[in-house]
Enzyme design. Structure first.
Site, PDB file in Angstrom:
ATOM      1  N   ASP A  21     -88.427 -16.405  84.813  1.00  0.00           N
ATOM      2  CA  ASP A  21     -88.328 -16.857  83.437  1.00  0.00           C
ATOM      3  C   ASP A  21     -87.471 -15.833  82.685  1.00  0.00           C
ATOM      4  O   ASP A  21     -87.423 -14.662  83.065  1.00  0.00           O
ATOM      5  CB  ASP A  21     -89.745 -16.924  82.847  1.00  0.00           C
TER       6      ASP A  21
HETATM    7 MG   LIG Z   1     -91.053 -16.667  78.641  1.00  0.00          MG
END
Ligand SMILES: [Mg+2]
Length: 238
Positions: A21
């Site tokens: 991420d």
């Molecule tokens: Mg994040």
């Protein structure tokens, strides 16, 4: 004389691919958000008060959730968060142009999470890395580039460019197409968002590592395979 030969090194790497991420895992989004808000408000000569970032952060999070659940459009997301924010702080501003200035300043930020580059340097020669981010392309692409992340990530997936966001399985299906459909048990996702990254990853059938620096409680009933509070701790299993 003993001769050292380059014998086959047994490699018990559990994963071939690591999906990272971006925001608040590799890039320090909270700091970026605060900085962009402060700069955009300064252009309107609105002095920055301490509670502004917290207020905007909460409103923006709610708006993104509504967007990810399909309740509001991308255009509504862009404006609504600022309409709500200015209402809350008791100021008035032209939200369309403010949104443009805010997004510009946000796109120019490149703050990194502690230890991110060191970990990417260590992992890049040994694993295939992909960056998987929910966000707007005109914000994420310049930030990713300015922060020097392109060299670590041959594959970068931005939700806005594909029309699907984590935790939607369509986001992961698209990612898997891009990385050549590796076996799911050979893929790990590392992310800070319990819903988008951890639930999304687990439901897609890949292993998950929850980066949880603030020691938040896990209120979702989803069990990550690993939980770390510092990126350096990736070294203990990767
Ligand atoms: Mg994040």
């Amino acid at each position: 004389m003993h001769q050292y030969t380059n014998t086959h090194i047994h490699n018990h790497k559990p994963y071939h691919w690591i999906l990272f991420d971006a925001d608040n895992t590799i890039l320090d989004f909270d700091r970026s958000e605060r900085e962009a808000l402060r700069k955009a408000l300064a252009e309107l000569s609105i002095p920055f008060e301490n509670n502004y970032h917290q207020a905007y952060h909460r409103i923006n999070k709610d708006c993104w959730l509504a967007f990810e659940e399909g309740k509001i459009s991308r255009a509504e997301l862009r404006l609504r968060r600022f309409e709500l924010f200015f209402k809350e702080i008791g100021q008035s501003a032209e939200c369309e142009s403010f949104a443009t200035r805010y997004l510009f300043h946000l796109s120019q930020t490149d703050f990194l999470v502690d230890g991110a580059i060191a970990q990417l340097r260590r992992l890049a020669p040994r694993y295939q890395l992909a960056l998987v981010t929910n966000g707007l392309k005109e914000v994420q692409r310049p930030r990713i580039s300015k922060a020097g992340l392109n060299e670590f990530f041959p594959t970068i997936i931005v939700s806005d460019e594909i029309g699907h966001s984590k935790p939607n399985p369509s986001f992961f299906e698209y990612t898997f197409e891009q990385i050549g459909h590796p076996p799911r048990e050979k893929v790990l996702i590392v992310g800070d968002n319990l819903n988008a990254d951890i639930r999304g990853g687990a439901e897609f059938g890949i292993h998950t590592c929850w980066y949880n620096p603030a020691g938040q409680e896990n209120g979702l009933g989803v069990s990550p395979n690993y939980e770390i509070n510092q990126l350096q701790k990736l070294s203990s299993f990767l």
